[in-house]
Design a protein around this motif. Structure first.
Motif, PDB file in Angstrom:
ATOM      1  N   UNK A 185       0.825  -1.197   0.000  1.00  0.00           N
ATOM      2  CA  UNK A 185       0.000   0.000   0.000  1.00  0.00           C
ATOM      3  C   UNK A 185       0.870   1.262   0.000  1.00  0.00           C
ATOM      4  N   UNK A 186       0.290   2.412  -0.387  1.00  0.00           N
ATOM      5  CA  UNK A 186       1.081   3.650  -0.423  1.00  0.00           C
ATOM      6  C   UNK A 186       1.703   4.030   0.915  1.00  0.00           C
ATOM      7  N   UNK A 187       1.089   3.646   2.039  1.00  0.00           N
ATOM      8  CA  UNK A 187       1.667   3.971   3.346  1.00  0.00           C
ATOM      9  C   UNK A 187       2.754   3.001   3.777  1.00  0.00           C
ATOM     10  N   UNK A 188       3.074   2.045   2.903  1.00  0.00           N
ATOM     11  CA  UNK A 188       4.124   1.086   3.206  1.00  0.00           C
ATOM     12  C   UNK A 188       3.643  -0.219   3.792  1.00  0.00           C
ATOM     13  N   UNK A 189       2.362  -0.298   4.183  1.00  0.00           N
ATOM     14  CA  UNK A 189       1.823  -1.553   4.708  1.00  0.00           C
ATOM     15  C   UNK A 189       1.792  -2.613   3.605  1.00  0.00           C
ATOM     16  N   UNK A 190       1.922  -3.873   4.002  1.00  0.00           N
ATOM     17  CA  UNK A 190       1.845  -5.000   3.086  1.00  0.00           C
ATOM     18  C   UNK A 190       0.666  -5.864   3.483  1.00  0.00           C
ATOM     19  N   UNK A 191      -0.260  -6.070   2.541  1.00  0.00           N
ATOM     20  CA  UNK A 191      -1.432  -6.911   2.782  1.00  0.00           C
ATOM     21  C   UNK A 191      -1.186  -8.264   2.150  1.00  0.00           C
ATOM     22  N   UNK A 192      -1.440  -9.334   2.904  1.00  0.00           N
ATOM     23  CA  UNK A 192      -1.173 -10.688   2.415  1.00  0.00           C
ATOM     24  C   UNK A 192      -2.365 -11.587   2.667  1.00  0.00           C
ATOM     25  N   UNK A 305      -3.030  -2.777 -12.888  1.00  0.00           N
ATOM     26  CA  UNK A 305      -2.036  -3.383 -12.012  1.00  0.00           C
ATOM     27  C   UNK A 305      -2.321  -2.906 -10.591  1.00  0.00           C
ATOM     28  N   UNK A 306      -1.843  -3.668  -9.597  1.00  0.00           N
ATOM     29  CA  UNK A 306      -2.029  -3.248  -8.203  1.00  0.00           C
ATOM     30  C   UNK A 306      -0.700  -2.940  -7.540  1.00  0.00           C
ATOM     31  N   UNK A 307       0.242  -2.370  -8.303  1.00  0.00           N
ATOM     32  CA  UNK A 307       1.546  -2.022  -7.754  1.00  0.00           C
ATOM     33  C   UNK A 307       1.450  -0.900  -6.717  1.00  0.00           C
ATOM     34  N   UNK A 308       0.333  -0.162  -6.709  1.00  0.00           N
ATOM     35  CA  UNK A 308       0.103   0.860  -5.679  1.00  0.00           C
ATOM     36  C   UNK A 308      -0.925   0.401  -4.642  1.00  0.00           C
ATOM     37  N   UNK A 309      -1.218  -0.875  -4.617  1.00  0.00           N
ATOM     38  CA  UNK A 309      -2.184  -1.415  -3.654  1.00  0.00           C
ATOM     39  C   UNK A 309      -3.549  -1.551  -4.277  1.00  0.00           C
TER      40      UNK A 309
END
Length: 315
Positions: A185-192, A305-309
């Protein structure tokens, strides 16, 4: 099919699914569920990954390559075969396709390769720290997030971040099997998504787990029969739609297992991680859904694409 209207309810109304168990792509329009608005398309060797690639086409990974599907005529218009072991396929802005899987006809172990329109290899990366991979996703900083299944250490699966040089940059342990997919995500979080962990996990920039959605203790676990959370999509409102696969395999007579009556196989969570919606699928049409793209508000003539989340068009 061009620009799809926004949802009439705030929840998914038009979406594309892949049912690996039945070997088909499924288009659903809940605003007009008549026969002419919904369709199913058999795709040989259908895999785990879907992507909108522009010009009204869908890219679907297969077990040995990928297929391109024209959404207006709902027909397969291009197929690339011959690279056994493919788990994920992504069209890049330069028109080439990124494939990841085992061997891919060019080596051993898990590899990522970039191929052009003629299936000629333009780049190759060995991923020695990755086994049993699932989906791959780009990040805005040029790295890749790869879902893994660590066969040697069951239950210790992780999302692995890989640089362009193929070197491992970090891991996000999901402690379940497999670590299926992740976006940054833009805030740096990673969703898995955690596969048989029955959950979505959010990690902060330090790799600390800060939020979990789903899980067998969640209030919605019984209603939805949480089983295997697979491909997911972050919507423009911050909600997350995820597939809840119910397994795979065949009956004694060789027919696909009839799993469509089990649970809810498309689920939506809000930004706070609250379960807010699920789709009551038609069990005569669905067996086990593993991939989803929510089309509401998207332009099918653009590469996404979801490169920005959030899934969105590539500039």
């Amino acid at each position: 099919m061009g620009v799809i209207p926004p949802s009439s309810t705030g929840h998914p109304r038009q979406f594309i699914l892949a049912d690996q168990n039945l070997g088909k792509i499924i288009y659903v329009n809940l605003d007009d569920p008549s026969e002419r608005k919904g369709w199913d398309l058999k795709v040989a060797g259908i895999g785990l990954d879907l992507q909108l690639i522009g010009n009204g086409r869908l890219l679907a990974s297969t077990r040995d390559g990928y297929s391109e599907i024209d959404l207006a005529s709902h027909s397969v218009v291009r197929t690339v075969h011959g690279r056994d072991g493919v788990k994920s396929a992504r069209r890049l802005p330069n028109g080439n396709t990124l494939l990841i899987g085992s061997g891919l006809k060019v080596g051993t172990g898990v590899l990522a390769i970039e191929v052009d329109a003629n299936d000629q290899v333009k780049g190759k990366w060995a991923l020695p720290g990755v086994s049993g991979n699932r989906l791959i996703r780009r990040t805005a900083t040029g790295t890749f997030l790869v879902g893994t299944r660590q066969e040697a250490t069951p239950g210790k699966d992780a999302i692995v971040e890989i640089g362009l040089d193929g070197k491992e940059l970090g891991r996000f342990p999901v402690n379940a099997q497999p670590a299926f997919m992740a976006v940054r995500m833009p805030n740096g979080d990673t969703i898995a998504s955690t596969g048989h962990g029955e959950s979505l996990m959010i990690f902060d920039t330090t790799g600390k787990l800060v939020q979990t959605m789903g899980g067998l203790r969640a209030p919605e676990a019984k209603e939805t029969n949480l089983h295997h959370l697979s491909q997911f999509q972050v919507l423009s409102n911050g909600h997350i739609v995820v597939t809840n696969s119910q397994g795979h395999g065949t009956n004694a007579d060789g027919s696909p297992k009839e799993l469509g009556a089990i649970g809810r196989q498309v689920i939506e969570y809000d930004q706070a991680g609250k379960y807010v919606w699920s789709w009551d699928q038609d069990p005569t049409r669905i067996s086990s859904v593993n991939s989803v793209i929510v089309l509401d508000g998207l332009d099918l003539n653009r590469l996404h694409d979801d490169m920005h989340g959030v899934l969105g068009p590539v500039p």
